[in-house]
Write a protein that holds these residues in place. Sequence first.
Motif, PDB file in Angstrom:
ATOM      1  N   LEU A 184      60.993 -42.887  47.509  1.00  0.00           N
ATOM      2  CA  LEU A 184      62.164 -42.643  48.348  1.00  0.00           C
ATOM      3  C   LEU A 184      63.438 -43.157  47.697  1.00  0.00           C
ATOM      4  N   THR A 185      63.326 -44.093  46.774  1.00  0.00           N
ATOM      5  CA  THR A 185      64.513 -44.615  46.116  1.00  0.00           C
ATOM      6  C   THR A 185      64.657 -44.145  44.681  1.00  0.00           C
ATOM      7  N   VAL A 186      63.563 -44.058  43.962  1.00  0.00           N
ATOM      8  CA  VAL A 186      63.634 -43.756  42.534  1.00  0.00           C
ATOM      9  C   VAL A 186      63.997 -42.292  42.272  1.00  0.00           C
ATOM     10  N   ILE A 187      63.361 -41.370  42.970  1.00  0.00           N
ATOM     11  CA  ILE A 187      63.606 -39.947  42.711  1.00  0.00           C
ATOM     12  C   ILE A 187      65.046 -39.555  43.050  1.00  0.00           C
ATOM     13  N   PRO A 188      65.588 -39.901  44.244  1.00  0.00           N
ATOM     14  CA  PRO A 188      66.994 -39.548  44.499  1.00  0.00           C
ATOM     15  C   PRO A 188      67.962 -40.258  43.553  1.00  0.00           C
ATOM     16  N   MET A 189      67.638 -41.493  43.156  1.00  0.00           N
ATOM     17  CA  MET A 189      68.514 -42.195  42.224  1.00  0.00           C
ATOM     18  C   MET A 189      68.541 -41.475  40.877  1.00  0.00           C
ATOM     19  N   ALA A 190      67.390 -41.022  40.409  1.00  0.00           N
ATOM     20  CA  ALA A 190      67.339 -40.300  39.133  1.00  0.00           C
ATOM     21  C   ALA A 190      68.090 -38.977  39.221  1.00  0.00           C
ATOM     22  N   ILE A 191      67.906 -38.252  40.313  1.00  0.00           N
ATOM     23  CA  ILE A 191      68.604 -36.970  40.467  1.00  0.00           C
ATOM     24  C   ILE A 191      70.109 -37.191  40.572  1.00  0.00           C
ATOM     25  N   ASN A 192      70.540 -38.207  41.328  1.00  0.00           N
ATOM     26  CA  ASN A 192      71.968 -38.495  41.441  1.00  0.00           C
ATOM     27  C   ASN A 192      72.557 -38.937  40.112  1.00  0.00           C
ATOM     28  N   THR A 193      71.806 -39.698  39.335  1.00  0.00           N
ATOM     29  CA  THR A 193      72.283 -40.131  38.016  1.00  0.00           C
ATOM     30  C   THR A 193      72.455 -38.931  37.090  1.00  0.00           C
ATOM     31  N   LEU A 194      71.466 -38.051  37.067  1.00  0.00           N
ATOM     32  CA  LEU A 194      71.580 -36.849  36.241  1.00  0.00           C
ATOM     33  C   LEU A 194      72.718 -35.952  36.710  1.00  0.00           C
ATOM     34  N   THR A 195      72.903 -35.855  38.019  1.00  0.00           N
ATOM     35  CA  THR A 195      74.018 -35.076  38.556  1.00  0.00           C
ATOM     36  C   THR A 195      75.346 -35.674  38.118  1.00  0.00           C
ATOM     37  N   GLY A 196      75.439 -36.996  38.132  1.00  0.00           N
ATOM     38  CA  GLY A 196      76.655 -37.663  37.661  1.00  0.00           C
ATOM     39  C   GLY A 196      76.926 -37.392  36.191  1.00  0.00           C
ATOM     40  N   PHE A 197      75.888 -37.433  35.363  1.00  0.00           N
ATOM     41  CA  PHE A 197      76.066 -37.113  33.944  1.00  0.00           C
ATOM     42  C   PHE A 197      76.498 -35.662  33.757  1.00  0.00           C
ATOM     43  N   MET A 198      75.898 -34.755  34.520  1.00  0.00           N
ATOM     44  CA  MET A 198      76.281 -33.341  34.423  1.00  0.00           C
ATOM     45  C   MET A 198      77.720 -33.141  34.893  1.00  0.00           C
ATOM     46  N   LEU A 199      78.123 -33.903  35.895  1.00  0.00           N
ATOM     47  CA  LEU A 199      79.490 -33.804  36.404  1.00  0.00           C
ATOM     48  C   LEU A 199      80.494 -34.158  35.327  1.00  0.00           C
ATOM     49  N   TRP A 200      80.224 -35.212  34.571  1.00  0.00           N
ATOM     50  CA  TRP A 200      81.173 -35.653  33.556  1.00  0.00           C
ATOM     51  C   TRP A 200      81.188 -34.743  32.335  1.00  0.00           C
ATOM     52  N   GLN A 201      80.262 -33.805  32.255  1.00  0.00           N
ATOM     53  CA  GLN A 201      80.267 -32.817  31.178  1.00  0.00           C
ATOM     54  C   GLN A 201      81.062 -31.564  31.548  1.00  0.00           C
ATOM     55  N   THR A 202      81.494 -31.470  32.800  1.00  0.00           N
ATOM     56  CA  THR A 202      82.224 -30.282  33.248  1.00  0.00           C
ATOM     57  C   THR A 202      83.694 -30.377  32.863  1.00  0.00           C
ATOM     58  N   GLU A 203      84.424 -29.320  33.184  1.00  0.00           N
ATOM     59  CA  GLU A 203      85.844 -29.271  32.854  1.00  0.00           C
ATOM     60  C   GLU A 203      86.740 -29.580  34.050  1.00  0.00           C
ATOM     61  N   LEU A 204      86.224 -30.299  35.017  1.00  0.00           N
ATOM     62  CA  LEU A 204      87.043 -30.716  36.160  1.00  0.00           C
ATOM     63  C   LEU A 204      88.079 -31.732  35.698  1.00  0.00           C
ATOM     64  N   SER A 205      89.101 -31.923  36.508  1.00  0.00           N
ATOM     65  CA  SER A 205      90.099 -32.935  36.174  1.00  0.00           C
ATOM     66  C   SER A 205      89.492 -34.325  36.321  1.00  0.00           C
ATOM     67  N   LEU A 206      90.109 -35.283  35.690  1.00  0.00           N
ATOM     68  CA  LEU A 206      89.600 -36.660  35.726  1.00  0.00           C
ATOM     69  C   LEU A 206      89.585 -37.195  37.154  1.00  0.00           C
ATOM     70  N   THR A 207      90.618 -36.886  37.925  1.00  0.00           N
ATOM     71  CA  THR A 207      90.678 -37.344  39.309  1.00  0.00           C
ATOM     72  C   THR A 207      89.525 -36.771  40.131  1.00  0.00           C
ATOM     73  N   ALA A 208      89.247 -35.492  39.950  1.00  0.00           N
ATOM     74  CA  ALA A 208      88.143 -34.856  40.684  1.00  0.00           C
ATOM     75  C   ALA A 208      86.808 -35.464  40.276  1.00  0.00           C
ATOM     76  N   LYS A 209      86.628 -35.739  38.999  1.00  0.00           N
ATOM     77  CA  LYS A 209      85.385 -36.352  38.527  1.00  0.00           C
ATOM     78  C   LYS A 209      85.183 -37.732  39.140  1.00  0.00           C
ATOM     79  N   ILE A 210      86.241 -38.512  39.204  1.00  0.00           N
ATOM     80  CA  ILE A 210      86.148 -39.864  39.770  1.00  0.00           C
ATOM     81  C   ILE A 210      85.825 -39.791  41.259  1.00  0.00           C
ATOM     82  N   ILE A 211      86.506 -38.912  41.987  1.00  0.00           N
ATOM     83  CA  ILE A 211      86.266 -38.793  43.427  1.00  0.00           C
ATOM     84  C   ILE A 211      84.846 -38.332  43.705  1.00  0.00           C
TER      85      ILE A 211
END
Length: 112
Positions: free
Chosen positions: A3-30
């Motif tokens: 219940l904790t490890v799987i969502p944490m891993a998915i959220n971490t990978l989602t965060g890494f994928m987010l920072w690879q996108t072309e969104l603005s820095l403010t949008a990435k931080i939010i």
Amino acid sequence: MPLTVIPMAINTLTGFMLWQTELSLTAKIIVTVLIVLKYGAFFYGALMADACGASKYISLGLCAAINIGLVIYTLVTSQWTVTIGIAITLLLLIIWSLPMISITKEKEGNEQ
């Protein structure tokens, strides 16, 4: 434990994928802050809140609301890789919240 490890891993990978996108820095931080808040609300609601207390429902509702908002935002901005991770965590929240609530209700009923 899952219940904790799987969502944490998915959220971490989602965060890494987010920072690879072309969104603005403010949008990435939010969005990153919202992902952390979403996981914190899920963790609190899933494991730490009282079984039938209002805090459990409020934190799981907050997690669901943040998830839905992030899915809509990433769909609008066409960030498909980020949308997939967020949608998976939303499905996990829906699937796992129902058994968590029923299991904890049964445990409380047996103790009394």
